[in-house]
Design a protein around this motif. Structure first.
Motif, PDB file in Angstrom:
ATOM      1  N   MET A   1       0.788  -1.154  -0.088  1.00  0.00           N
ATOM      2  CA  MET A   1      -0.020  -0.069   0.166  1.00  0.00           C
ATOM      3  C   MET A   1       0.700   1.312  -0.036  1.00  0.00           C
ATOM      4  O   MET A   1       0.464   2.322  -0.807  1.00  0.00           O
ATOM      5  CB  MET A   1      -0.863  -0.068   1.189  1.00  0.00           C
ATOM      6  CG  MET A   1      -2.003   1.316   1.203  1.00  0.00           C
ATOM      7  SD  MET A   1      -3.308   0.951   2.293  1.00  0.00           S
ATOM      8  CE  MET A   1      -4.031   2.372   2.229  1.00  0.00           C
ATOM      9  N   LYS A   2       2.151   1.199   0.801  1.00  0.00           N
ATOM     10  CA  LYS A   2       2.620   2.553   0.608  1.00  0.00           C
ATOM     11  C   LYS A   2       3.147   2.689  -0.515  1.00  0.00           C
ATOM     12  O   LYS A   2       3.466   3.618  -1.153  1.00  0.00           O
ATOM     13  CB  LYS A   2       3.838   2.216   1.843  1.00  0.00           C
ATOM     14  CG  LYS A   2       3.778   2.451   3.185  1.00  0.00           C
ATOM     15  CD  LYS A   2       4.865   2.307   4.011  1.00  0.00           C
ATOM     16  CE  LYS A   2       4.554   1.508   5.281  1.00  0.00           C
ATOM     17  NZ  LYS A   2       5.824   1.331   5.916  1.00  0.00           N
ATOM     18  N   LEU A   3       3.767   1.592  -1.196  1.00  0.00           N
ATOM     19  CA  LEU A   3       4.461   1.538  -2.697  1.00  0.00           C
ATOM     20  C   LEU A   3       3.221   2.443  -3.605  1.00  0.00           C
ATOM     21  O   LEU A   3       3.611   3.279  -4.122  1.00  0.00           O
ATOM     22  CB  LEU A   3       4.642   0.222  -3.155  1.00  0.00           C
ATOM     23  CG  LEU A   3       5.459   0.243  -4.351  1.00  0.00           C
ATOM     24  CD1 LEU A   3       6.918   0.782  -4.075  1.00  0.00           C
ATOM     25  CD2 LEU A   3       5.622  -1.087  -5.025  1.00  0.00           C
ATOM     26  N   LYS A   4       2.199   1.750  -3.383  1.00  0.00           N
ATOM     27  CA  LYS A   4       1.122   2.571  -4.119  1.00  0.00           C
ATOM     28  C   LYS A   4       0.855   3.841  -4.088  1.00  0.00           C
ATOM     29  O   LYS A   4       0.828   4.705  -4.890  1.00  0.00           O
ATOM     30  CB  LYS A   4      -0.315   1.698  -3.814  1.00  0.00           C
ATOM     31  CG  LYS A   4      -1.386   2.282  -4.670  1.00  0.00           C
ATOM     32  CD  LYS A   4      -1.410   1.613  -6.011  1.00  0.00           C
ATOM     33  CE  LYS A   4      -2.840   2.298  -6.900  1.00  0.00           C
ATOM     34  NZ  LYS A   4      -2.437   1.916  -8.059  1.00  0.00           N
ATOM     35  N   ILE A   5       0.867   4.302  -2.819  1.00  0.00           N
ATOM     36  CA  ILE A   5       0.769   5.689  -2.376  1.00  0.00           C
ATOM     37  C   ILE A   5       1.998   6.543  -3.101  1.00  0.00           C
ATOM     38  O   ILE A   5       1.673   7.597  -3.556  1.00  0.00           O
ATOM     39  CB  ILE A   5       0.639   5.878  -1.037  1.00  0.00           C
ATOM     40  CG1 ILE A   5      -0.417   5.222  -0.236  1.00  0.00           C
ATOM     41  CG2 ILE A   5       0.755   7.494  -0.749  1.00  0.00           C
ATOM     42  CD1 ILE A   5      -0.726   5.448   1.157  1.00  0.00           C
ATOM     43  N   ASP A   6       3.154   6.209  -2.934  1.00  0.00           N
ATOM     44  CA  ASP A   6       4.249   6.718  -3.382  1.00  0.00           C
ATOM     45  C   ASP A   6       4.368   6.744  -4.936  1.00  0.00           C
ATOM     46  O   ASP A   6       4.331   7.927  -5.451  1.00  0.00           O
ATOM     47  CB  ASP A   6       5.892   5.930  -2.971  1.00  0.00           C
ATOM     48  CG  ASP A   6       6.001   6.147  -1.605  1.00  0.00           C
ATOM     49  OD1 ASP A   6       5.548   7.347  -0.880  1.00  0.00           O
ATOM     50  OD2 ASP A   6       6.579   5.174  -1.113  1.00  0.00           O
ATOM     51  N   ASP A  39     -10.315   4.228  -3.077  1.00  0.00           N
ATOM     52  CA  ASP A  39      -9.953   2.742  -2.964  1.00  0.00           C
ATOM     53  C   ASP A  39      -8.853   2.732  -1.632  1.00  0.00           C
ATOM     54  O   ASP A  39      -8.906   1.802  -0.994  1.00  0.00           O
ATOM     55  CB  ASP A  39      -9.062   2.209  -4.309  1.00  0.00           C
ATOM     56  CG  ASP A  39     -10.436   1.924  -5.370  1.00  0.00           C
ATOM     57  OD1 ASP A  39     -11.451   2.139  -4.932  1.00  0.00           O
ATOM     58  OD2 ASP A  39      -9.800   1.619  -6.563  1.00  0.00           O
ATOM     59  N   LEU A  40      -8.131   3.743  -1.832  1.00  0.00           N
ATOM     60  CA  LEU A  40      -6.997   3.711  -0.664  1.00  0.00           C
ATOM     61  C   LEU A  40      -7.456   3.831   0.613  1.00  0.00           C
ATOM     62  O   LEU A  40      -7.141   3.154   1.470  1.00  0.00           O
ATOM     63  CB  LEU A  40      -5.840   4.640  -0.983  1.00  0.00           C
ATOM     64  CG  LEU A  40      -5.014   4.286  -2.151  1.00  0.00           C
ATOM     65  CD1 LEU A  40      -4.012   5.755  -2.629  1.00  0.00           C
ATOM     66  CD2 LEU A  40      -3.960   3.288  -1.508  1.00  0.00           C
ATOM     67  N   PHE A  41      -8.562   4.799   0.881  1.00  0.00           N
ATOM     68  CA  PHE A  41      -9.185   4.956   2.227  1.00  0.00           C
ATOM     69  C   PHE A  41     -10.038   3.732   2.489  1.00  0.00           C
ATOM     70  O   PHE A  41     -10.062   3.553   3.654  1.00  0.00           O
ATOM     71  CB  PHE A  41     -10.109   6.264   2.018  1.00  0.00           C
ATOM     72  CG  PHE A  41      -9.053   7.364   2.205  1.00  0.00           C
ATOM     73  CD1 PHE A  41      -8.693   7.763   3.644  1.00  0.00           C
ATOM     74  CD2 PHE A  41      -9.026   8.197   1.142  1.00  0.00           C
ATOM     75  CE1 PHE A  41      -7.978   8.777   3.611  1.00  0.00           C
ATOM     76  CE2 PHE A  41      -8.250   9.539   1.422  1.00  0.00           C
ATOM     77  CZ  PHE A  41      -7.653   9.648   2.608  1.00  0.00           C
ATOM     78  N   GLU A  42     -10.443   3.197   1.548  1.00  0.00           N
ATOM     79  CA  GLU A  42     -11.032   1.716   1.908  1.00  0.00           C
ATOM     80  C   GLU A  42     -10.248   0.812   2.425  1.00  0.00           C
ATOM     81  O   GLU A  42     -10.672   0.175   3.524  1.00  0.00           O
ATOM     82  CB  GLU A  42     -11.947   1.381   0.622  1.00  0.00           C
ATOM     83  CG  GLU A  42     -12.866   0.498   0.606  1.00  0.00           C
ATOM     84  CD  GLU A  42     -14.033   0.838   1.430  1.00  0.00           C
ATOM     85  OE1 GLU A  42     -14.506   0.278   2.526  1.00  0.00           O
ATOM     86  OE2 GLU A  42     -14.467   1.850   1.564  1.00  0.00           O
ATOM     87  N   ALA A  43      -9.243   0.660   1.804  1.00  0.00           N
ATOM     88  CA  ALA A  43      -8.135  -0.269   2.142  1.00  0.00           C
ATOM     89  C   ALA A  43      -7.477  -0.166   3.371  1.00  0.00           C
ATOM     90  O   ALA A  43      -6.932  -1.026   4.215  1.00  0.00           O
ATOM     91  CB  ALA A  43      -7.106  -0.323   1.073  1.00  0.00           C
ATOM     92  N   PHE A  44      -7.352   1.409   3.774  1.00  0.00           N
ATOM     93  CA  PHE A  44      -6.960   1.810   4.930  1.00  0.00           C
ATOM     94  C   PHE A  44      -7.594   1.183   6.270  1.00  0.00           C
ATOM     95  O   PHE A  44      -6.812   0.989   7.428  1.00  0.00           O
ATOM     96  CB  PHE A  44      -6.869   3.381   5.041  1.00  0.00           C
ATOM     97  CG  PHE A  44      -6.282   4.006   6.135  1.00  0.00           C
ATOM     98  CD1 PHE A  44      -5.011   4.126   6.585  1.00  0.00           C
ATOM     99  CD2 PHE A  44      -7.120   4.650   7.121  1.00  0.00           C
ATOM    100  CE1 PHE A  44      -4.415   4.481   7.442  1.00  0.00           C
ATOM    101  CE2 PHE A  44      -6.545   5.112   8.343  1.00  0.00           C
ATOM    102  CZ  PHE A  44      -5.319   5.209   8.583  1.00  0.00           C
TER     103      PHE A  44
END
Ligand code: PHE
Length: 338
Positions: A1-6, A39-44
């Motif tokens: 997930m961190k990778l995706k954010i970066d 999507d990211l907030f969902e995964a969070f």
């Protein structure tokens, strides 16, 4: 997930758009309902507790970066779009418009220059003045009808301690005589106030230059010569003057001075109402009471004073008939003096 954010952060930083459509696609991709951030907030929600803090911060940084990017591009697209659509780029640039001095300032300077050539210094005083300096020291007794000659704007009305907007710059005469020993040779320019209806011929404020000369053996002949020199310098070598008896509480004898009409040269015209003369100032020998009020020994010293309106002088020099023009800031009027 961190990778995706970066990755998304980098994509955001590199993103450029040359049309609003491209920008809108980017917005939907990032911030839309089915966009990356949602999507990211969902995964969070499923992130392990010990990582929540770090990933939460990263997510917020990304969200802010996306929003800022969109705002910046939107802004620049909007401005470029107005320029290209509405602006005629072949239009010549505007002329450079330089300012000019106000006619009152021009004439004020001219008057002061003439008197400084005769050795007069310039002194100024406050526009809000007490009763003593505006009236009492100048030999206006309390309740004397002479006070009605000048319709006064009072700031505080409590008898002998009245505070008012000065009705003439003679108040500065008093201030100078109180602190300076003769010989005194000074001119006092400044704004003065009178409670009058505003019209072509009168206003609630205008400007004066007043002059004072105190020494031993100063005579009425000195007054006359000084004012004749002034009139010639101001209105031309051929100018004549005449003095008519008048009254001011602070001078005795008092006079009003006319000059030969500067438009017709004295032969008579509508401007001088066919008399050949126009009035320009008031003057007289300083009343001994005034000298004594200011601590000057009237047995040793004598002097003269005179006072003129700058608007009046400007009117004569430039034939400005309507006083109101001086305070309306109309550039069509003011630019004629550049
Ligand atoms: N103070 C007078 C006025 O305002 C003008 C004046 C000054 C007259 C000095 C005589 C001497 O009208």
């Amino acid at each position: 997930m961190k990778l995706k954010i970066d990755q998304l952060l980098e994509e955001t930083q590199c993103f450029q758009a040359s049309t609003m459509d491209e920008l809108e696609q980017f917005r939907v991709k990032m911030l839309g309902k089915k966009g990356e951030l949602n999507d990211l907030f969902e995964a969070f929600k499923t992130v392990a507790n010990e990582e929540k803090r770090e990933i939460g911060q990263k997510l917020n940084v990304l969200k802010n970066a996306v929003q800022e990017k969109i705002d910046v591009i939107k802004n620049s697209l909007e401005t470029t779009e107005t320029v290209s659509e509405n602006t005629d780029l072949t239009r010549p640039v505007n002329d450079f418009v330089s300012g000019s001095r106000h006619p009152i300032a021009l004439v004020r300077k001219e008057i002061l220059d003439i008197f400084s050539r005769m050795g007069y210094v310039v002194a100024e005083g406050p526009e809000i003045e007490d009763d003593w300096h505006n009236f009492t020291a100048l030999n206006f007794p309390p309740e004397h009808p002479a006070r009605d000659m000048q319709d006064t704007f009072f700031v505080e009305k409590n008898g002998v301690n009245d505070i008012a907007l000065r009705t003439h710059t003679s108040s500065v005469q008093v201030r100078v005589m109180e602190i300076q020993k003769p010989p005194i040779r000074a001119v006092f320019p400044g704004r003065v106030y009178r409670n009058e209806a505003i019209s072509v011929r009168s206003h609630v404020f205008f400007h004066q230059v007043e002059g004072l000369y105190i020494d031993k053996n100063v005579s009425f002949a000195d007054l006359r010569e000084t004012l004749l020199y002034f009139a010639k310098e101001m209105f031309g070598e051929e100018t004549k003057i005449r003095l008519r008896p008048s009254f001011f509480p602070f001078t005795e004898p008092s006079a009003e001075m006319d000059i030969s009409c500067n438009l017709c040269g004295g032969t008579g015209c509508p401007f001088c109402k066919h008399t050949g003369w126009v009035e320009i100032l008031g003057c007289g020998m300083v009343d001994p009471n005034v000298l004594e009020n200011c601590g000057i020994d009237s047995n040793v010293y004598s002097g003269f004073a005179f006072g003129m309106g700058i608007e009046r002088m400007t009117n004569l020099k430039y034939t400005v008939k309507d006083l109101r023009l001086f305070s309306e800031n109309d550039l069509r009027f003011l630019s004629q003096f550049s």
